[in-house]
Design an enzyme around this catalytic site. Structure first.
Site, PDB file in Angstrom:
ATOM      1  CG  HIS A  37      -2.117  -0.859   1.095  1.00  0.00           C
ATOM      2  ND1 HIS A  37      -2.084  -2.194   1.414  1.00  0.00           N
ATOM      3  CD2 HIS A  37      -3.379  -0.591   0.667  1.00  0.00           C
ATOM      4  CE1 HIS A  37      -3.289  -2.708   1.184  1.00  0.00           C
ATOM      5  NE2 HIS A  37      -4.089  -1.759   0.728  1.00  0.00           N
ATOM      6  CE  LYS A  63      -4.125  -0.415   4.738  1.00  0.00           C
ATOM      7  NZ  LYS A  63      -5.442   0.188   5.023  1.00  0.00           N
TER       8      LYS A  63
HETATM    9  N1  LIG Z   1     -12.841  -0.778   1.938  1.00  0.00           N
HETATM   10  C1  LIG Z   1     -12.140  -0.322   0.902  1.00  0.00           C
HETATM   11  O1  LIG Z   1     -12.314  -0.768  -0.247  1.00  0.00           O
HETATM   12  C2  LIG Z   1     -11.125   0.744   1.140  1.00  0.00           C
HETATM   13  C3  LIG Z   1     -10.903   1.159   2.404  1.00  0.00           C
HETATM   14  N2  LIG Z   1     -10.003   2.142   2.659  1.00  0.00           N
HETATM   15  C4  LIG Z   1      -9.931   2.575   4.042  1.00  0.00           C
HETATM   16  O2  LIG Z   1     -10.656   3.799   4.120  1.00  0.00           O
HETATM   17  C5  LIG Z   1     -10.092   4.617   5.138  1.00  0.00           C
HETATM   18  C6  LIG Z   1      -9.760   5.999   4.553  1.00  0.00           C
HETATM   19  O3  LIG Z   1      -8.734   5.847   3.608  1.00  0.00           O
HETATM   20  P1  LIG Z   1      -8.159   7.110   2.817  1.00  0.00           P
HETATM   21  O4  LIG Z   1      -9.269   7.826   2.161  1.00  0.00           O
HETATM   22  O5  LIG Z   1      -7.019   6.627   2.015  1.00  0.00           O
HETATM   23  O6  LIG Z   1      -7.588   7.976   4.037  1.00  0.00           O
HETATM   24  P2  LIG Z   1      -7.411   9.571   4.129  1.00  0.00           P
HETATM   25  O7  LIG Z   1      -6.420   9.807   5.224  1.00  0.00           O
HETATM   26  O8  LIG Z   1      -7.141  10.142   2.789  1.00  0.00           O
HETATM   27  O9  LIG Z   1      -8.849  10.068   4.588  1.00  0.00           O
HETATM   28  C7  LIG Z   1      -9.347   9.941   5.876  1.00  0.00           C
HETATM   29  C8  LIG Z   1     -10.195  11.159   6.142  1.00  0.00           C
HETATM   30  O10 LIG Z   1     -10.832  10.983   7.404  1.00  0.00           O
HETATM   31  C9  LIG Z   1     -10.930  12.281   7.958  1.00  0.00           C
HETATM   32  N3  LIG Z   1     -11.213  12.213   9.387  1.00  0.00           N
HETATM   33  C10 LIG Z   1     -10.353  12.010  10.408  1.00  0.00           C
HETATM   34  N4  LIG Z   1     -10.988  12.143  11.589  1.00  0.00           N
HETATM   35  C11 LIG Z   1     -12.279  12.443  11.289  1.00  0.00           C
HETATM   36  C12 LIG Z   1     -13.421  12.708  12.069  1.00  0.00           C
HETATM   37  N5  LIG Z   1     -13.370  12.708  13.395  1.00  0.00           N
HETATM   38  N6  LIG Z   1     -14.582  12.968  11.437  1.00  0.00           N
HETATM   39  C13 LIG Z   1     -14.643  12.985  10.105  1.00  0.00           C
HETATM   40  N7  LIG Z   1     -13.590  12.761   9.299  1.00  0.00           N
HETATM   41  C14 LIG Z   1     -12.421  12.490   9.895  1.00  0.00           C
HETATM   42  C15 LIG Z   1      -9.600  12.943   7.646  1.00  0.00           C
HETATM   43  O11 LIG Z   1      -9.720  14.354   7.739  1.00  0.00           O
HETATM   44  C16 LIG Z   1      -9.385  12.468   6.218  1.00  0.00           C
HETATM   45  O12 LIG Z   1      -9.891  13.391   5.293  1.00  0.00           O
HETATM   46  C17 LIG Z   1      -8.891   3.840   5.681  1.00  0.00           C
HETATM   47  O13 LIG Z   1      -9.275   3.144   6.832  1.00  0.00           O
HETATM   48  C18 LIG Z   1      -8.572   2.868   4.566  1.00  0.00           C
HETATM   49  O14 LIG Z   1      -7.934   1.702   5.039  1.00  0.00           O
HETATM   50  C19 LIG Z   1      -9.283   2.740   1.666  1.00  0.00           C
HETATM   51  C20 LIG Z   1      -9.437   2.326   0.379  1.00  0.00           C
HETATM   52  C21 LIG Z   1     -10.369   1.276   0.002  1.00  0.00           C
HETATM   53  O1  LIG Z   2      -5.822   2.172   2.966  1.00  0.00           O
HETATM   54  C1  LIG Z   2      -6.054   1.819   1.782  1.00  0.00           C
HETATM   55  O2  LIG Z   2      -5.687   2.469   0.803  1.00  0.00           O
HETATM   56  C2  LIG Z   2      -6.800   0.566   1.575  1.00  0.00           C
HETATM   57  N1  LIG Z   2      -7.301  -0.033   2.610  1.00  0.00           N
HETATM   58  C3  LIG Z   2      -8.092  -1.204   2.611  1.00  0.00           C
HETATM   59  C4  LIG Z   2      -7.416  -2.310   3.389  1.00  0.00           C
HETATM   60  O3  LIG Z   2      -6.855  -2.046   4.475  1.00  0.00           O
HETATM   61  O4  LIG Z   2      -7.457  -3.465   2.959  1.00  0.00           O
HETATM   62  C5  LIG Z   2      -8.538  -1.601   1.229  1.00  0.00           C
HETATM   63  C6  LIG Z   2      -7.562  -1.329   0.138  1.00  0.00           C
HETATM   64  O5  LIG Z   2      -6.549  -2.265   0.236  1.00  0.00           O
HETATM   65  C7  LIG Z   2      -7.029   0.095   0.209  1.00  0.00           C
END
Ligand SMILES: NC(=O)C1=CN([C@@H]2O[C@H](COP(=O)(O)OP(=O)(O)OC[C@H]3O[C@@H](n4cnc5c(N)ncnc54)[C@H](O)[C@@H]3O)[C@@H](O)[C@H]2O)C=CC1
Ligand SMILES: O=C(O)C1=N[C@H](C(=O)O)C[C@H](O)C1
Length: 267
Positions: free
Chosen positions: A156, A160
């Site tokens: 990743h 992350k």
């Molecule tokens: N299930 C999936 O397919 C995927 C899951 N993810 C997960 O999604 C999550 C976010 O990933 P990214 O967008 O890359 O992270 P990022 O760091 O770009 O975004 C996280 C956002 O959450 C906000 N945040 C933090 N505290 C907050 C609060 N108290 N209230 C509201 N917003 C708050 C931050 O300001 C930031 O904008 C991670 O846990 C990641 O592992 C990421 C990609 C795919």
């Molecule tokens: O943080 C990410 O970017 C992602 N998080 C998810 C995970 O922890 O598996 C999904 C995807 O891999 C992207």
């Protein structure tokens, strides 16, 4: 005509949150009711850079947000700590969570499952929304009937927060349904640098790589005498997750329990 689904997005300024806001704006029967942000309380999202024309209120307190906007669904894409609070608060307010945020503990998942059941409302927690990643997990579960030795390498971007990834844990859990606990490698092996053999999940090793330039990638490598099988998935952008988010929002409206992982839903 389909009923409008009113949606709150938590984490709208994040890498995934931005894509989710765009998805909601572009989907015919989805309507953005508000957003939950870390800051900007009391402003309109349209006043925040990058969201011109998106005239919905910004909240920092999840309870106030759900009481005032009365959404059907919360899409949470934040951090492990806040995502858990948002999900719990949503369920308490009869709002159906669709959670992409990873890094919840097994105890937190159990607690949320109990709460969803008690309230009788749907909740989807999906470690990965990309259809290719779901197939990778399913194929890995199939392969593990025949190959008992497996190592998972997840790769990743370096921003992350959680390691190993939610996807790799879910993959290991699915493989473990077909495989008895088995310590891999030599019985006398010793790490000369701590962590060299990766994290241990029932004897399976999970290795986490973090590098700038990467998005989300995983290899599941099965080994046997004289052969190996590698199952690999790559997400090259965050739009790759959005069809799974859309299906999850539509599906969660008809659920009355918590579903962890999309593998049963895409069947
Ligand atoms: N299930 C999936 O397919 C995927 C899951 N993810 C997960 O999604 C999550 C976010 O990933 P990214 O967008 O890359 O992270 P990022 O760091 O770009 O975004 C996280 C956002 O959450 C906000 N945040 C933090 N505290 C907050 C609060 N108290 N209230 C509201 N917003 C708050 C931050 O300001 C930031 O904008 C991670 O846990 C990641 O592992 C990421 C990609 C795919
Ligand atoms: O943080 C990410 O970017 C992602 N998080 C998810 C995970 O922890 O598996 C999904 C995807 O891999 C992207």
């Amino acid at each position: 005509m389909n009923e409008m689904i009113q949606i709150v997005v938590a984490g709208p300024r994040g890498r995934m949150g931005k894509e989710a806001v765009k998805l909601v704006q572009e989907t015919e029967n989805f309507k953005l009711a508000g957003v939950l942000d870390r800051k900007n309380e009391g402003r309109l999202l349209s006043e925040v850079e990058g969201f011109s024309g998106v005239d919905v209120p910004v909240f920092t307190d999840p309870a106030a947000c759900f009481q005032q906007t009365k959404p059907d669904v919360l899409i949470d894409l934040t951090t492990p700590e806040k995502g858990y609070i948002h999900t719990k608060t949503a369920l308490e307010h009869n709002v159906r969570p669709v959670v992409g945020t990873t890094g919840f503990t097994a105890e937190q998942l159990d607690e949320l499952k109990d709460l969803a059941e008690q309230k009788g409302i749907g909740c989807i927690i999906a470690p990965n929304f990309a259809v290719g990643a779901i197939l990778m997990m399913k194929f890995s579960e199939m392969a593990s009937k025949y190959f008992k030795n497996v190592e998972i390498i997840e790769l990743h971007h370096d921003q992350k927060l959680d390691a190993p990834s939610g996807t790799s844990i879910k993959t290991a859990e699915m493989i473990a349904r077909q495989r008895k606990e088995k310590k891999q490698g030599h019985e006398n092996e010793k790490e000369t640098i701590q962590g060299a053999r990766g994290g241990d999940f029932e004897g399976m090793r999970i290795h986490s790589v973090r590098l700038p330039g990467l998005i989300a990638h995983q290899e599941v490598i099965f080994g046997a005498d004289g052969q190996s099988l590698t199952i690999r998935h790559d997400s090259y952008n965050r739009a790759s997750f959005m069809s799974g988010v859309k299906v999850s929002v539509e599906t969660v409206m008809g659920l009355d329990t918590l579903v962890y992982g999309l593998e049963s839903i895409i069947d």
